[in-house]
Design a protein around this motif. Structure first.
Motif, PDB file in Angstrom:
ATOM      1  N   THR A  70       0.792  -1.034  -0.031  1.00 25.56           N
ATOM      2  CA  THR A  70       0.064  -0.012  -0.207  1.00 25.56           C
ATOM      3  C   THR A  70       0.903   1.183   0.072  1.00 25.56           C
ATOM      4  O   THR A  70       2.055   1.226   0.540  1.00 25.56           O
ATOM      5  CB  THR A  70      -0.815  -0.003   1.210  1.00 25.56           C
ATOM      6  N   CYS A  82      -5.779  -3.874  -7.660  1.00 26.91           N
ATOM      7  CA  CYS A  82      -6.943  -3.446  -7.313  1.00 26.91           C
ATOM      8  C   CYS A  82      -7.849  -2.738  -8.058  1.00 26.91           C
ATOM      9  O   CYS A  82      -7.155  -1.780  -8.598  1.00 26.91           O
ATOM     10  CB  CYS A  82      -7.236  -3.252  -5.833  1.00 26.91           C
ATOM     11  N   GLU A  83      -9.174  -2.904  -8.281  1.00 26.80           N
ATOM     12  CA  GLU A  83      -9.964  -1.862  -8.683  1.00 26.80           C
ATOM     13  C   GLU A  83     -10.452  -1.091  -7.483  1.00 26.80           C
ATOM     14  O   GLU A  83     -11.143  -1.732  -6.757  1.00 26.80           O
ATOM     15  CB  GLU A  83     -10.990  -2.224  -9.811  1.00 26.80           C
ATOM     16  N   SER A 126     -14.193  -1.839  -7.118  1.00 35.24           N
ATOM     17  CA  SER A 126     -14.652  -3.282  -6.232  1.00 35.24           C
ATOM     18  C   SER A 126     -13.996  -3.389  -4.994  1.00 35.24           C
ATOM     19  O   SER A 126     -14.943  -4.052  -4.072  1.00 35.24           O
ATOM     20  CB  SER A 126     -13.644  -4.197  -7.232  1.00 35.24           C
ATOM     21  N   LEU A 127     -13.101  -2.679  -4.619  1.00 36.46           N
ATOM     22  CA  LEU A 127     -12.497  -2.662  -3.181  1.00 36.46           C
ATOM     23  C   LEU A 127     -13.473  -2.004  -2.426  1.00 36.46           C
ATOM     24  O   LEU A 127     -13.787  -2.333  -1.093  1.00 36.46           O
ATOM     25  CB  LEU A 127     -11.140  -2.234  -3.171  1.00 36.46           C
ATOM     26  N   HIS A 155      -7.010   2.266  -8.545  1.00 34.23           N
ATOM     27  CA  HIS A 155      -6.596   1.655  -7.652  1.00 34.23           C
ATOM     28  C   HIS A 155      -6.353   1.939  -6.154  1.00 34.23           C
ATOM     29  O   HIS A 155      -6.248   1.411  -5.081  1.00 34.23           O
ATOM     30  CB  HIS A 155      -5.451   0.540  -7.838  1.00 34.23           C
ATOM     31  N   VAL A 185      -8.740  -6.777   0.212  1.00 36.06           N
ATOM     32  CA  VAL A 185      -7.620  -6.286  -0.935  1.00 36.06           C
ATOM     33  C   VAL A 185      -7.439  -8.008  -1.651  1.00 36.06           C
ATOM     34  O   VAL A 185      -7.334  -7.972  -3.041  1.00 36.06           O
ATOM     35  CB  VAL A 185      -6.550  -5.973  -0.411  1.00 36.06           C
ATOM     36  N   GLU A 186      -7.541  -9.068  -0.917  1.00 44.85           N
ATOM     37  CA  GLU A 186      -7.137 -10.356  -1.438  1.00 44.85           C
ATOM     38  C   GLU A 186      -8.326 -10.603  -2.644  1.00 44.85           C
ATOM     39  O   GLU A 186      -7.908 -11.362  -3.686  1.00 44.85           O
ATOM     40  CB  GLU A 186      -7.077 -11.586  -0.324  1.00 44.85           C
ATOM     41  N   ARG A 187      -9.425 -10.571  -2.164  1.00 48.38           N
ATOM     42  CA  ARG A 187     -10.703 -10.624  -2.976  1.00 48.38           C
ATOM     43  C   ARG A 187     -10.597  -9.740  -4.340  1.00 48.38           C
ATOM     44  O   ARG A 187     -10.955 -10.226  -5.367  1.00 48.38           O
ATOM     45  CB  ARG A 187     -11.943 -10.423  -2.343  1.00 48.38           C
ATOM     46  N   ALA A 188     -10.428  -8.576  -4.027  1.00 47.99           N
ATOM     47  CA  ALA A 188     -10.222  -7.611  -5.012  1.00 47.99           C
ATOM     48  C   ALA A 188      -9.153  -7.799  -6.123  1.00 47.99           C
ATOM     49  O   ALA A 188      -9.506  -7.952  -7.475  1.00 47.99           O
ATOM     50  CB  ALA A 188      -9.984  -6.051  -4.527  1.00 47.99           C
ATOM     51  N   ARG A 189      -8.079  -8.394  -5.733  1.00 44.81           N
ATOM     52  CA  ARG A 189      -7.025  -8.757  -6.567  1.00 44.81           C
ATOM     53  C   ARG A 189      -7.408 -10.194  -7.235  1.00 44.81           C
ATOM     54  O   ARG A 189      -6.940 -10.378  -8.345  1.00 44.81           O
ATOM     55  CB  ARG A 189      -5.712  -9.026  -5.785  1.00 44.81           C
ATOM     56  N   ARG A 246      -9.522  -9.906 -10.423  1.00 43.51           N
ATOM     57  CA  ARG A 246      -8.909  -9.396 -11.583  1.00 43.51           C
ATOM     58  C   ARG A 246      -8.009 -10.299 -12.479  1.00 43.51           C
ATOM     59  O   ARG A 246      -7.589 -10.126 -13.464  1.00 43.51           O
ATOM     60  CB  ARG A 246      -7.923  -7.956 -11.452  1.00 43.51           C
TER      61      ARG A 246
END
Length: 401
Positions: free
Chosen positions: A300, A321-322, A325-326, A366, A392-396, A399
């Motif tokens: 970050t 990340c988007e 979405s995050l 992002h 963050v893990e889910r957002a990445r 993608r």
């Protein structure tokens, strides 16, 4: 009939509100001041006793704001909020200056202004043939003073006005207002500043700053929606946008919202008096937020000027990340934040502020803005830190091809 669920509450409890830069809750004293007058009758422009009583409330509120900002009461022009005040300042000053001297057709503004400024000068360029120059900023979002001096010095007699915000609404960077004014005033060029994010968060002294026009609004500092002001030096000529009853020195016609003005003035007074304590407490929370998030998500990074920024602003980039979405993943966990200005929310486009600071389009998408306020607490920060890693893990993951 089944009850309709409250979108502001999830099974996790009340939301963790980290979007104070968009709107911060009304101060109880401002609510009290406003509601005390909601049942009153009397137009402040009427000459009878009820009208005079309403006028007294308006003028006492004007004096309260003037004392808080160190300006003269007659320099406070009430508006419906920050957007109207910005429009009034930019259009009114441009028209007045160009009418006095047709050569004054240039408007200099920073490239990271709020859309209330950028869209206004774009309109002036399209409809009124103004020559608009967007001034560059550095990677922290601070105005490039050398480029600004060059822009003014190239032909100062053609500059109608300069507009640079006091504090950026997205990344929180504070601008060098004193230096900006010094360059402009040497050539008699008026300076407008959008101080919507600054009043109550950092010291703002109208007279000492040397600016000629300053925008503020109620809902950013604990006052009601729909009321704000343009502080305008009395010596400055300005063409009005609205015509009618001639209220506000014939600068802004329209019946004044006396109850809202009373709440607004109370909020300004309280926010300015509490500013030192507020800044100390909220900046400590902000630093804790940044430290906690970066410990969980090590890559970050912080956008904006670390040393010259609003106390409650933490604008963070999350590579891979988007931001949209995050944001929604956090919202599902009851944590409310922003990807940028609420006034342009819902439009999936990269931040013009981050692009101006040198970010590429991916970098400008992002990022999230977390902004703290008077009601923020350590538990709000802890909730974000607990939620940010899985989000963050889910957002990445979303993608990945």
């Amino acid at each position: 009939m089944d009850a309709v669920p409250d979108p502001g509450h999830t099974e996790l409890g009340p939301p963790v509100y980290l979007d104070h830069a968009a709107t911060t809750p009304m101060l109880p004293v401002a609510v009290e001041a406003m509601t005390a007058h909601l049942g009153d009758v009397g137009n402040p422009s009427s000459l009878h006793a009820s009208g005079r009583a309403a006028r007294r409330v308006v003028e006492e509120s004007r004096e309260t704001i003037a004392q808080a900002l160190n300006c003269r009461p007659g320099e406070v022009v009430f508006t419906s909020g920050g957007t109207e005040a910005d429009n009034l300042a930019l259009k009114g000053l441009f028209w007045s200056r160009r009418d006095a001297d047709p050569a004054r057709e240039r408007i200099l503004v920073s490239s990271v202004e709020h859309h209330a400024v950028l869209d206004t000068v774009h309109w002036l360029a399209t409809e009124e043939h103004a020559v608009v120059e967007l001034l560059p900023v550095d990677a922290r979002g601070r105005l490039d003073l050398a480029a600004y001096r060059d822009a003014v010095g190239r032909d100062p007699a053609s500059v109608a006005l300069v507009s640079v915000m006091w504090a950026n609404n997205e990344v929180g960077t504070l601008q060098p207002i004193e230096e900006i004014v010094a360059v402009a005033s040497a050539h008699g060029i008026p300076v407008h500043t959008d101080a919507v994010q600054a009043v109550g968060a950092v010291p703002v002294d109208f007279a000492a700053s040397g600016v000629d026009a300053l925008t503020l609004t109620g809902h950013k500092l604990g006052g009601p929606y729909g009321v704000g002001a343009l502080v305008l030096r009395r010596e400055l000529s300005l063409t009005p946008l609205l015509h009618g009853g001639g209220q506000e020195r014939d600068i802004r016609s329209g019946t004044l919202d006396m109850p809202a003005i009373a709440g607004f003035a109370t909020a300004v007074e309280h926010a300015v008096k509490a500013q030192p304590e507020y800044a100390e407490r909220v900046s400590a929370l902000r630093d804790s937020l940044i430290g906690g998030v970066t410990a969980v998500v090590p890559d970050t990074h912080v956008h904006g000027d670390i040393d010259h920024r609003l106390p409650g602003n933490a604008h963070l980039g999350f590579p891979g990340c988007e931001g949209d979405s995050l944001l929604m993943l956090l919202d599902a966990r009851g944590i409310e934040c922003s990807t940028g200005s609420a006034c342009s929310a819902g439009v999936p486009q990269p931040s013009h502020v981050l692009l101006a600071m040198g970010c590429n389009e991916e970098g400008a998408r992002h990022s999230l803005r977390f902004t703290l306020g008077r009601t923020s607490s350590a538990s709000d920060v802890e909730a974000l830190v607990a939620a940010i890693g899985p989000a963050v893990e889910r957002a990445r993951g979303a993608r990945l091809p």
